[in-house]
Design a protein around this motif. Structure first.
Motif, PDB file in Angstrom:
ATOM      1  N   ILE A   1       0.843  -1.213   0.000  1.00  0.00           N
ATOM      2  CA  ILE A   1       0.000   0.000   0.000  1.00  0.00           C
ATOM      3  C   ILE A   1       0.869   1.251   0.000  1.00  0.00           C
ATOM      4  O   ILE A   1       0.663   2.189  -0.785  1.00  0.00           O
ATOM      5  CB  ILE A   1      -0.948  -0.011   1.222  1.00  0.00           C
ATOM      6  N   HIS A   2       1.879   1.281   0.865  1.00  0.00           N
ATOM      7  CA  HIS A   2       2.715   2.479   0.981  1.00  0.00           C
ATOM      8  C   HIS A   2       3.629   2.661  -0.229  1.00  0.00           C
ATOM      9  O   HIS A   2       3.826   3.800  -0.695  1.00  0.00           O
ATOM     10  CB  HIS A   2       3.533   2.420   2.272  1.00  0.00           C
ATOM     11  N   LEU A   3       4.189   1.572  -0.751  1.00  0.00           N
ATOM     12  CA  LEU A   3       5.073   1.708  -1.901  1.00  0.00           C
ATOM     13  C   LEU A   3       4.312   2.133  -3.152  1.00  0.00           C
ATOM     14  O   LEU A   3       4.839   2.874  -3.976  1.00  0.00           O
ATOM     15  CB  LEU A   3       5.823   0.397  -2.155  1.00  0.00           C
ATOM     16  N   LYS A   4       3.052   1.682  -3.302  1.00  0.00           N
ATOM     17  CA  LYS A   4       2.243   2.148  -4.425  1.00  0.00           C
ATOM     18  C   LYS A   4       2.017   3.654  -4.326  1.00  0.00           C
ATOM     19  O   LYS A   4       2.075   4.376  -5.327  1.00  0.00           O
ATOM     20  CB  LYS A   4       0.893   1.412  -4.441  1.00  0.00           C
ATOM     21  N   SER A   5       1.765   4.129  -3.108  1.00  0.00           N
ATOM     22  CA  SER A   5       1.572   5.564  -2.901  1.00  0.00           C
ATOM     23  C   SER A   5       2.853   6.341  -3.193  1.00  0.00           C
ATOM     24  O   SER A   5       2.832   7.400  -3.840  1.00  0.00           O
ATOM     25  CB  SER A   5       1.121   5.821  -1.462  1.00  0.00           C
ATOM     26  N   ILE A   6       3.978   5.812  -2.743  1.00  0.00           N
ATOM     27  CA  ILE A   6       5.269   6.468  -2.989  1.00  0.00           C
ATOM     28  C   ILE A   6       5.581   6.510  -4.489  1.00  0.00           C
ATOM     29  O   ILE A   6       6.042   7.531  -5.014  1.00  0.00           O
ATOM     30  CB  ILE A   6       6.387   5.745  -2.221  1.00  0.00           C
ATOM     31  N   LYS A   7       5.286   5.403  -5.175  1.00  0.00           N
ATOM     32  CA  LYS A   7       5.532   5.351  -6.610  1.00  0.00           C
ATOM     33  C   LYS A   7       4.699   6.399  -7.343  1.00  0.00           C
ATOM     34  O   LYS A   7       5.181   7.075  -8.256  1.00  0.00           O
ATOM     35  CB  LYS A   7       5.205   3.952  -7.144  1.00  0.00           C
ATOM     36  N   GLN A   8       3.463   6.568  -6.915  1.00  0.00           N
ATOM     37  CA  GLN A   8       2.586   7.559  -7.537  1.00  0.00           C
ATOM     38  C   GLN A   8       3.122   8.969  -7.289  1.00  0.00           C
ATOM     39  O   GLN A   8       3.082   9.823  -8.179  1.00  0.00           O
ATOM     40  CB  GLN A   8       1.172   7.425  -6.978  1.00  0.00           C
ATOM     41  N   GLN A   9       3.639   9.209  -6.085  1.00  0.00           N
ATOM     42  CA  GLN A   9       4.194  10.533  -5.779  1.00  0.00           C
ATOM     43  C   GLN A   9       5.427  10.819  -6.628  1.00  0.00           C
ATOM     44  O   GLN A   9       5.637  11.955  -7.069  1.00  0.00           O
ATOM     45  CB  GLN A   9       4.523  10.615  -4.291  1.00  0.00           C
ATOM     46  N   TYR A  10       6.263   9.817  -6.863  1.00  0.00           N
ATOM     47  CA  TYR A  10       7.418   9.994  -7.734  1.00  0.00           C
ATOM     48  C   TYR A  10       6.972  10.346  -9.152  1.00  0.00           C
ATOM     49  O   TYR A  10       7.571  11.202  -9.816  1.00  0.00           O
ATOM     50  CB  TYR A  10       8.264   8.715  -7.763  1.00  0.00           C
ATOM     51  N   GLN A  11       5.928   9.670  -9.638  1.00  0.00           N
ATOM     52  CA  GLN A  11       5.420   9.960 -10.975  1.00  0.00           C
ATOM     53  C   GLN A  11       4.896  11.392 -11.053  1.00  0.00           C
ATOM     54  O   GLN A  11       5.093  12.086 -12.055  1.00  0.00           O
ATOM     55  CB  GLN A  11       4.319   8.965 -11.334  1.00  0.00           C
ATOM     56  N   GLU A  12       4.215  11.835  -9.982  1.00  0.00           N
ATOM     57  CA  GLU A  12       3.731  13.211  -9.931  1.00  0.00           C
ATOM     58  C   GLU A  12       4.906  14.197  -9.961  1.00  0.00           C
ATOM     59  O   GLU A  12       4.850  15.222 -10.647  1.00  0.00           O
ATOM     60  CB  GLU A  12       2.907  13.427  -8.666  1.00  0.00           C
ATOM     61  N   LEU A  13       5.962  13.891  -9.208  1.00  0.00           N
ATOM     62  CA  LEU A  13       7.148  14.734  -9.176  1.00  0.00           C
ATOM     63  C   LEU A  13       7.755  14.867 -10.567  1.00  0.00           C
ATOM     64  O   LEU A  13       8.052  15.980 -11.035  1.00  0.00           O
ATOM     65  CB  LEU A  13       8.164  14.160  -8.199  1.00  0.00           C
ATOM     66  N   GLU A  14       7.937  13.736 -11.246  1.00  0.00           N
ATOM     67  CA  GLU A  14       8.522  13.751 -12.587  1.00  0.00           C
ATOM     68  C   GLU A  14       7.655  14.541 -13.555  1.00  0.00           C
ATOM     69  O   GLU A  14       8.160  15.315 -14.382  1.00  0.00           O
ATOM     70  CB  GLU A  14       8.702  12.317 -13.093  1.00  0.00           C
ATOM     71  N   PHE A  15       6.345  14.371 -13.451  1.00  0.00           N
ATOM     72  CA  PHE A  15       5.441  15.057 -14.362  1.00  0.00           C
ATOM     73  C   PHE A  15       5.519  16.570 -14.169  1.00  0.00           C
ATOM     74  O   PHE A  15       5.595  17.341 -15.131  1.00  0.00           O
ATOM     75  CB  PHE A  15       4.008  14.566 -14.138  1.00  0.00           C
ATOM     76  N   GLU A  16       5.521  17.023 -12.897  1.00  0.00           N
ATOM     77  CA  GLU A  16       5.562  18.457 -12.633  1.00  0.00           C
ATOM     78  C   GLU A  16       6.899  19.065 -13.055  1.00  0.00           C
ATOM     79  O   GLU A  16       6.939  20.184 -13.584  1.00  0.00           O
ATOM     80  CB  GLU A  16       5.294  18.720 -11.150  1.00  0.00           C
ATOM     81  N   LEU A  17       7.986  18.336 -12.850  1.00  0.00           N
ATOM     82  CA  LEU A  17       9.296  18.851 -13.278  1.00  0.00           C
ATOM     83  C   LEU A  17       9.374  18.936 -14.797  1.00  0.00           C
ATOM     84  O   LEU A  17       9.940  19.893 -15.352  1.00  0.00           O
ATOM     85  CB  LEU A  17      10.417  17.956 -12.739  1.00  0.00           C
ATOM     86  N   ASN A  18       8.794  17.943 -15.471  1.00  0.00           N
ATOM     87  CA  ASN A  18       8.782  17.988 -16.945  1.00  0.00           C
ATOM     88  C   ASN A  18       7.946  19.151 -17.457  1.00  0.00           C
ATOM     89  O   ASN A  18       8.283  19.775 -18.472  1.00  0.00           O
ATOM     90  CB  ASN A  18       8.235  16.669 -17.499  1.00  0.00           C
ATOM     91  N   GLN A  19       6.852  19.455 -16.753  1.00  0.00           N
ATOM     92  CA  GLN A  19       6.011  20.580 -17.163  1.00  0.00           C
ATOM     93  C   GLN A  19       6.777  21.893 -17.108  1.00  0.00           C
ATOM     94  O   GLN A  19       6.536  22.793 -17.920  1.00  0.00           O
ATOM     95  CB  GLN A  19       4.782  20.671 -16.263  1.00  0.00           C
ATOM     96  N   MET A  20       7.702  22.014 -16.171  1.00  0.00           N
ATOM     97  CA  MET A  20       8.499  23.234 -16.067  1.00  0.00           C
ATOM     98  C   MET A  20       9.338  23.443 -17.317  1.00  0.00           C
ATOM     99  O   MET A  20       9.673  24.579 -17.672  1.00  0.00           O
ATOM    100  CB  MET A  20       9.402  23.166 -14.829  1.00  0.00           C
ATOM    101  N   ASN A  21       9.680  22.354 -17.996  1.00  0.00           N
ATOM    102  CA  ASN A  21      10.424  22.433 -19.251  1.00  0.00           C
ATOM    103  C   ASN A  21       9.507  22.397 -20.464  1.00  0.00           C
ATOM    104  O   ASN A  21       9.953  22.184 -21.591  1.00  0.00           O
ATOM    105  CB  ASN A  21      11.429  21.272 -19.341  1.00  0.00           C
ATOM    106  N   ASN A  22       8.194  22.578 -20.182  1.00  0.00           N
ATOM    107  CA  ASN A  22       7.178  22.550 -21.245  1.00  0.00           C
ATOM    108  C   ASN A  22       7.161  21.225 -21.993  1.00  0.00           C
ATOM    109  O   ASN A  22       6.931  21.174 -23.203  1.00  0.00           O
ATOM    110  CB  ASN A  22       7.397  23.705 -22.244  1.00  0.00           C
TER     111      ASN A  22
END
Length: 295
Positions: free
Chosen positions: A65-86
């Motif tokens: 349960i916790h690792l699935k949540s952590i994995k999702q947060q990492y994906q969110e992090l990557e997505f937001e950082l990529n958005q900064m580079n358009n």
């Protein structure tokens, strides 16, 4: 997350060392080694073996349960950082009911991929009940369903109107008459979708509203897909109720005949289903695209 965590999540999902090894393209001993290292790190067993099968321990379930949540947060992090580079990168796991998978969403996914080529999409197919279960188990991020049931842990968004229509083959008695009334339906031979299907659930509710007890109807056969029903109808002296979007081509080619049901109307909404709680930005990107798509 490190690689051991990813290996653990694959084994936890598949409950198989060999299948996890195949999916990860590594050896079974390597999978076992990673699991043992994680268990040593956490100082607690994560799996137990019974005969030839493995199961998650209570600690294993909590860890998953916790690792699935952590994995999702990492994906969110990557997505937001990529958005900064358009740029838009990430992975989106989708599930859809059979009707939506076959007849509604393919052009949407194709157009979305053209617009966002660096977003990796995966699509699982099953009935609405299956997709709801996978969503709650965090096996997918977004579900597209056709049932009307609601779950307290799921948020629903309507995205497309649909009508379920009566159809028959052109040689049948019903095709010559072109219509069927409610009082005839109790005796009319029917072929319908299987239990768990969103289409069947909607049909049952419409029948009940019109005082047509489903248990008393002449259901000859229930099949696991709309395509199977359409093939069965070709030599069937009876009718079926199918999404109009699924039979549009067959009606146009006169391979099936749409019947009027003057005293029965079956409409519904195709819906987006999301787990309650914080919404993934990548999910929102796809949802906005889907809602605004010109069907």
């Amino acid at each position: 997350m490190d690689y051991r965590d990813e290996v653990f999540l694959q084994v936890a999902e598949l409950l198989s060392i060999s299948k996890a090894a195949e999916r990860l393209f590594i050896s079974q001993p390597a999978v076992t080694k990673h699991i043992q290292e994680l268990e040593n790190k956490l100082d607690i067993p994560l799996f137990e073996r019974k005969g030839n099968r493995i199961y998650l321990t209570r600690a294993g379930k909590i860890t998953a349960i916790h690792l699935k949540s952590i994995k999702q947060q990492y994906q969110e992090l990557e997505f937001e950082l990529n958005q900064m580079n358009n740029t838009y990168k990430g992975k989106l796991r989708m599930g859809a009911s059979s009707t939506i998978t076959q007849y509604v969403v393919p052009p949407v996914i194709a157009a979305f991929h053209t617009r966002y080529p660096d977003i990796k999409l995966s699509l699982l197919n099953g009935n609405s009940e299956d997709m709801t279960r996978k969503l709650l188990n965090n096996e997918i991020d977004v579900a597209l369903v056709e049932n009307q049931d609601t779950h307290q842990n799921i948020h629903y968004i309507d995205f497309l109107d649909d009508e379920i229509v009566a159809v028959t083959n052109p040689k049948s008695l019903y095709a010559r008459r072109r219509k069927v009334f409610n009082e005839e339906l109790l005796k009319t031979p029917l072929v319908l979708r299987e239990n768990g299907s969103g289409t069947l659930e909607v049909i049952k509710k419409a029948f009940a509203t019109n005082n047509l007890p489903f248990d008393e109807m002449n259901v000859i056969l229930q099949l696991g897909s709309t395509e199977a029903i359409k093939n069965f109808l070709s030599d069937f002296e009876g009718i079926s109720f199918i999404s109009e979007k699924a039979v549009k081509k067959e009606i146009h080619r006169k391979e099936l005949v749409k019947l009027k049901t003057p005293t029965l109307s079956i409409t519904r909404q195709f819906r987006i289903a999301l787990r309650q709680g914080p919404e993934m930005k990548l999910s929102r990107l796809f949802i906005d695209y889907l809602i605004n798509y010109n069907f």
